[in-house]
Structure formats: structure tokens, C-alpha cells
Design an enzyme around this catalytic site. Structure first.
Site, PDB file in Angstrom:
ATOM      1  CE  LYS A   6      -2.025  -0.891   3.967  1.00  0.00           C
ATOM      2  NZ  LYS A   6      -1.288  -2.096   4.397  1.00  0.00           N
TER       3      LYS A   6
ATOM      4  NE  ARG B 137      -3.273  -0.950  10.826  1.00  0.00           N
ATOM      5  CZ  ARG B 137      -2.206  -0.431  10.176  1.00  0.00           C
ATOM      6  NH1 ARG B 137      -2.217   0.789   9.722  1.00  0.00           N
ATOM      7  NH2 ARG B 137      -1.134  -1.165   9.987  1.00  0.00           N
TER       8      ARG B 137
ATOM      9  NE  ARG C  33       8.712  -3.245   5.787  1.00  0.00           N
ATOM     10  CZ  ARG C  33       7.465  -2.776   5.875  1.00  0.00           C
ATOM     11  NH1 ARG C  33       6.835  -2.319   4.793  1.00  0.00           N
ATOM     12  NH2 ARG C  33       6.831  -2.805   7.029  1.00  0.00           N
TER      13      ARG C  33
ATOM     14  NE  ARG D 103       7.563  -0.606  10.257  1.00  0.00           N
ATOM     15  CZ  ARG D 103       6.381  -0.472   9.645  1.00  0.00           C
ATOM     16  NH1 ARG D 103       6.319   0.021   8.418  1.00  0.00           N
ATOM     17  NH2 ARG D 103       5.270  -0.835  10.240  1.00  0.00           N
TER      18      ARG D 103
ATOM     19  NE  ARG E 283       3.160  -4.678  11.516  1.00  0.00           N
ATOM     20  CZ  ARG E 283       4.086  -4.505  10.571  1.00  0.00           C
ATOM     21  NH1 ARG E 283       5.244  -5.150  10.643  1.00  0.00           N
ATOM     22  NH2 ARG E 283       3.855  -3.691   9.566  1.00  0.00           N
TER      23      ARG E 283
HETATM   24  P1  AMP Z   1       1.864   0.669   9.352  1.00  0.00           P
HETATM   25  O1  AMP Z   1       3.075   1.473   9.005  1.00  0.00           O
HETATM   26  O2  AMP Z   1       0.632   1.095   8.597  1.00  0.00           O
HETATM   27  O3  AMP Z   1       2.113  -0.809   9.275  1.00  0.00           O
HETATM   28  O4  AMP Z   1       1.538   0.992  10.896  1.00  0.00           O
HETATM   29  C1  AMP Z   1       2.471   0.698  11.918  1.00  0.00           C
HETATM   30  C2  AMP Z   1       1.763   0.639  13.265  1.00  0.00           C
HETATM   31  O5  AMP Z   1       1.172   1.908  13.563  1.00  0.00           O
HETATM   32  C3  AMP Z   1       0.606  -0.349  13.367  1.00  0.00           C
HETATM   33  O6  AMP Z   1       1.033  -1.664  13.638  1.00  0.00           O
HETATM   34  C4  AMP Z   1      -0.210   0.262  14.517  1.00  0.00           C
HETATM   35  O7  AMP Z   1       0.408   0.006  15.760  1.00  0.00           O
HETATM   36  C5  AMP Z   1      -0.081   1.746  14.241  1.00  0.00           C
HETATM   37  N1  AMP Z   1      -1.166   2.225  13.340  1.00  0.00           N
HETATM   38  C6  AMP Z   1      -1.037   2.733  12.086  1.00  0.00           C
HETATM   39  N2  AMP Z   1      -2.228   3.079  11.573  1.00  0.00           N
HETATM   40  C7  AMP Z   1      -3.163   2.779  12.515  1.00  0.00           C
HETATM   41  C8  AMP Z   1      -4.587   2.872  12.590  1.00  0.00           C
HETATM   42  N3  AMP Z   1      -5.318   3.346  11.554  1.00  0.00           N
HETATM   43  N4  AMP Z   1      -5.195   2.456  13.728  1.00  0.00           N
HETATM   44  C9  AMP Z   1      -4.484   1.990  14.771  1.00  0.00           C
HETATM   45  N5  AMP Z   1      -3.157   1.848  14.763  1.00  0.00           N
HETATM   46  C10 AMP Z   1      -2.473   2.238  13.657  1.00  0.00           C
END
Ligand code: AMP
Length: 216
Positions: free
Chosen positions: A13, A88, A127, A160, A171
């Protein structure tokens, strides 16, 4: 153009949203990037989000919804946006619909990236990201020329914290439990288009352009 990119972590994404937002001149709104920036800057939001992010859990809805309310009211989002990593949960989706309705707007389309779990695990655990410029590599399928060093800027590559295997599994479970119900939610509202998220980056990008009605 107001789009949501939906899909599990590792679906691509962010890579696609970054490029297409630039191509279309709209905002790229990525909640994960916003939280990581807050964390690096040591703000209160960053400190609060940290304990959820490092476990691979979701940050509470009210925190994320507040963040999005501010971000979508900003000037660059007025020309359109691609939201990546939000909503989410169903509560976040309802809040997004409410925020847009209050502004006399609505979503044009939700694009779902379909990728097998095996491929997601492969992508996430391999990654590596440049600490300086954030360019992403993969140890096997997209390695840097010199191990551990960014081709683009010479910065140090790192994994990361939440890309370690135990956290990745969490996740993916969190995605299945809390986020996957959004597929039915948006499908019932006639907004969902599914795109195959495996294949070349360019082929996937073309499929997204077609789904968004933006073929060139
Ligand atoms: P991502 O980079 O999108 O994988 O997000 C990394 C982390 O940020 C996730 O595993 C959550 O802990 C937090 N996070 C990002 N977006 C959201 C969201 N819309 N709702 C809740 N937690 C989020």
C-alpha cells in the site's frame, strides 16, 4: 480523488500510494508514517503510540481518529487524498465517513490489495529500511548493492522493530481480526475494488489506476 488503500501489512500500500499520490497531485496520508514521525520527534502522541506499535497492536481509535480529523482538514488534503493504513477498524471507518460527510465529501473508492499470507511474511521479515531516506529494500528480492548500506544515500539499513517475525505474526492476526471486517463493510456500500497485490510493481500500479478510473 478520495481513495482508501486497504490490505494487510506488507501488501504494498505504501509503495503504491506514495507514487500514485505524486502522479495525481493528491495527498498521501499514511497513519503509520505519521506515528513513526511522532515517535522520532518524541512528541506525546509518539510516546503514547509506541507501546502499541512495538507489539504490533492497534493504537486506540480515539487517538487515530483525532489525528486524521486534523490531517484531512489540512490544505493539501483538499485536492484529494490516498489514505493508507486507515481505517483499520469499523469504528475508524464510521468516523471517516462522518468526517467526510461534515465536509460535504465522500470516498470515491476503496482499493483492496490481495496478497497471500506466505508472501506477506516473506516481504515483511526480509524488509530493510534506510534510516536516513526511508527507501525500502528486501534482503533477497531487492537487496542493496552493498549489504547494510542504502544505494540511494549511503545511509544505514535497519529492520523496523515491528518487522521482526514474532511481531509480524501478531500484526497479521490483528489485521484478520480487526481490519478484515472492513472488506464486507465497504463491499456492502458498493465502494470496494480488489486488486491482485502480487506481480510487478508496475503491473499492480496499472491495475490500481484502472480501479480508480485514472487510466492513462
Ligand atoms: P503501518 O506502518 O501502517 O504498518 O503501521 C504501523 C503501526 O502503527 C501499526 O502496527 C499500529 O500500531 C499503528 N497504526 C497505524 N495506523 C493505525 C490505525 N489506523 N489504527 C491503529 N493503529 C495504527
Amino acid at each position: 480523488m478520495r481513495l482508501v488503500f486497504l490490505g494487510p501489512p506488507g501488501a504494498g500500500k505504501g509503495t503504491q500510494a506514495r507514487a500514485l499520490a505524486r502522479e495525481w497531485g493528491v495527498a498521501h496520508v499514511a497513519t503509520g508514517d505519521m506515528l513513526r514521525e511522532a515517535l522520532a520527534a518524541g512528541t506525546r502522541l509518539g510516546l503514547e503510540a509506541k507501546r502499541y506499535m512495538e507489539r504490533g497492536a492497534l493504537v486506540p481509535d480515539d487517538v487515530i481518529i483525532g489525528l486524521m480529523r486534523e490531517r484531512l482538514a489540512g490544505p493539501d488534503a483538499a485536492r484529494g487524498f490516498i489514505v493508507d493504513g486507515f481505517p483499520r477498524t469499523i469504528a475508524q471507518a464510521e468516523a471517516l465517513a462522518g468526517l467526510l460527510k461534515d465536509a460535504g465529501q465522500a470516498l470515491d473508492r476503496v482499493i483492496y490489495f490481495e496478497v497471500s499470507e506466505r508472501e506477506l511474511l516473506r516481504r515483511l521479515t526480509g524488509r530493510r529500511i534506510c534510516r536516513r531516506c526511508q527507501t525500502a529494500y528486501h534482503l533477497v528480492s531487492a537487496p542493496p548493492r552493498t549489504p547494510g548500506v542504502c544505494d540511494a544515500c549511503g545511509g544505514e539499513l535497519y529492520q523496523r522493530e515491528d518487522d521482526r517475525e514474532a511481531t509480524v505474526r501478531n500484526r497479521l492476526e490483528v489485521y484478520a481480526r480487526q481490519t478484515a471486517p472492513l472488506l464486507a463493510y465497504y463491499s456492502q456500500r458498493g465502494l470496494l475494488t480488489t486488486v491482485a497485490g502480487e506481480g510487478s510493481i508496475e503491473a499492480i500500479r496499472s491495475a490500481i489506476r484502472a480501479a480508480a478510473g485514472a487510466e492513462r
